[in-house]
Design an enzyme around this catalytic site. Sequence first.
Site, short mmCIF file in Angstrom:
data_model
loop_
_atom_site.label_atom_id
_atom_site.label_comp_id
_atom_site.label_asym_id
_atom_site.label_seq_id
_atom_site.Cartn_x
_atom_site.Cartn_y
_atom_site.Cartn_z
N TRP A 101 0.67 -1.27 -0.09
CA TRP A 101 0.06 0.00 0.15
C TRP A 101 0.96 1.38 -0.10
CZ3 TRP A 101 -4.31 -1.21 -2.01
CH2 TRP A 101 -4.90 -2.37 -1.75
N ASP A 171 -2.11 6.39 6.86
CA ASP A 171 -3.14 5.37 6.38
C ASP A 171 -3.29 4.37 7.41
OD1 ASP A 171 -4.68 3.33 4.97
OD2 ASP A 171 -3.29 3.31 3.34
N LYS A 195 -12.33 -2.32 5.95
CA LYS A 195 -11.75 -3.50 6.66
C LYS A 195 -12.28 -3.56 8.06
CE LYS A 195 -9.03 -3.56 2.95
NZ LYS A 195 -7.88 -2.64 2.80
C1 PLP Z 1 -7.36 -1.96 1.65
C2 PLP Z 1 -6.48 -0.90 1.80
C3 PLP Z 1 -6.11 0.13 0.91
C4 PLP Z 1 -6.97 0.17 -0.43
O1 PLP Z 1 -8.32 0.34 -0.08
P1 PLP Z 1 -9.25 0.74 -1.35
O2 PLP Z 1 -10.48 1.18 -0.51
O3 PLP Z 1 -9.29 -0.64 -2.04
O4 PLP Z 1 -8.99 1.80 -2.19
C5 PLP Z 1 -5.20 0.92 1.29
N1 PLP Z 1 -4.27 0.65 2.40
C6 PLP Z 1 -4.52 -0.09 3.25
C7 PLP Z 1 -3.64 -0.16 4.36
C8 PLP Z 1 -5.56 -1.12 2.95
O5 PLP Z 1 -5.83 -2.02 3.96
#
Ligand code: PLP
Length: 360
Positions: A101, A171, A195
């Site tokens: 990511w 993030d 998530k």
């Molecule tokens: C799943 C995830 C993403 C991407 O998320 P999307 O909603 O599919 O854009 C980015 N960063 C982390 C840490 C993730 O777990």
Amino acid sequence: MSRIYNFSAGPAMLPEEVLKTAAAEMLDYHGSGMSVMEMSHRSKVYQGIIDEAEADLRKLIGIPENYKVLFLQGGATLQFALIPMNFMVNGKADYINTGVWTKKAIKDAKLFGEVNVIASGEANNFKSIPDVKSLKFDKDADYVYMCDNNTIFGSKFKEYPDTGDIPLVCDMSSCFLSEPIDVKKFGLIYAGAQKNVGPAGVTILIIRDDLLARTPRNPLPAYLDYRLHAENGSMYNTPPTYGIYICGLVFKWLLANGGLEARKKANEEKAAILYDYLDHSKLFTPYVDKKDRSLMNVTFRTPSDELDAEFLEGAKKYKFTNLKGHRLTGGLRASIYNAMPIDGVKALVAYMKEFEEAHK
Ligand SMILES: *Cc1c(COP(=O)(O)O)cnc(C)c1O
């Protein structure tokens, strides 16, 4: 009806109580005569839903007054571009590379300015998190970027870098609301909801006012300008209305169940059951260094791809799903977010023991 143990990394399990409330309110939300899905986002009743969701989130985390909360679309992935577009004023930023990511975030940021990768776990295939104490920051960097919990490799920061006056951008997609958050350490926290928080389609941002006030280098198209969303209370355009409503129900569920301290304790307890077994197993090997392990995404493998496949096949008879590792890493992964009950983790470990016994 039979619910199964879903170990998906996302979209992932939601609390059963939340789903039941949503089902009960599906046709007629609180006497409005309609589903939340059918409501105008400009209606008084919907304004009440989004206001309550924000107020509950603020209470849950303890978000200081000088931070805005935004509910946007576009996923975490859109933020990879919006962060440099909105905040690269000097045209450079420091990035900590801890997996797939952050690599994607780095790739997007390079379109807008100079990216300095100040630490990377790539040399040992992201089995560990760089030591945050030894990091050196560029004093002219517009921000320092990190990903707290690395969903794919299964690693997590146990402490945050002290970036001084440079805003820390984080993030938190796969660990948001899994433990208390000290918001004032960050300039921006963001998380895709699917998530640990709600359905796909909502991205939650917590942005400090002074960071928001920065003028982007260029005028930005409306949707890509964070300030416009903040000025309009996430209602510049139609927000992901139903998703925000479900997130709001999850916030209420968290508040009613001891808040984030209680969640942390429960998550530590669940993860310990799995890691303790992995540390003693002669068949399964955990992927990440002990000190850097995620409580949310537990990554491990057997000695071979064939045996991994056999393990996944056998998991079907217990109705465990989504235990396959990410397509980029292979192996196995159990995502055990807030909504995964401890019984699900115990049942998984019982199956792993049985599998190990059968493959001595
Ligand atoms: C799943 C995830 C993403 C991407 O998320 P999307 O909603 O599919 O854009 C980015 N960063 C982390 C840490 C993730 O777990």
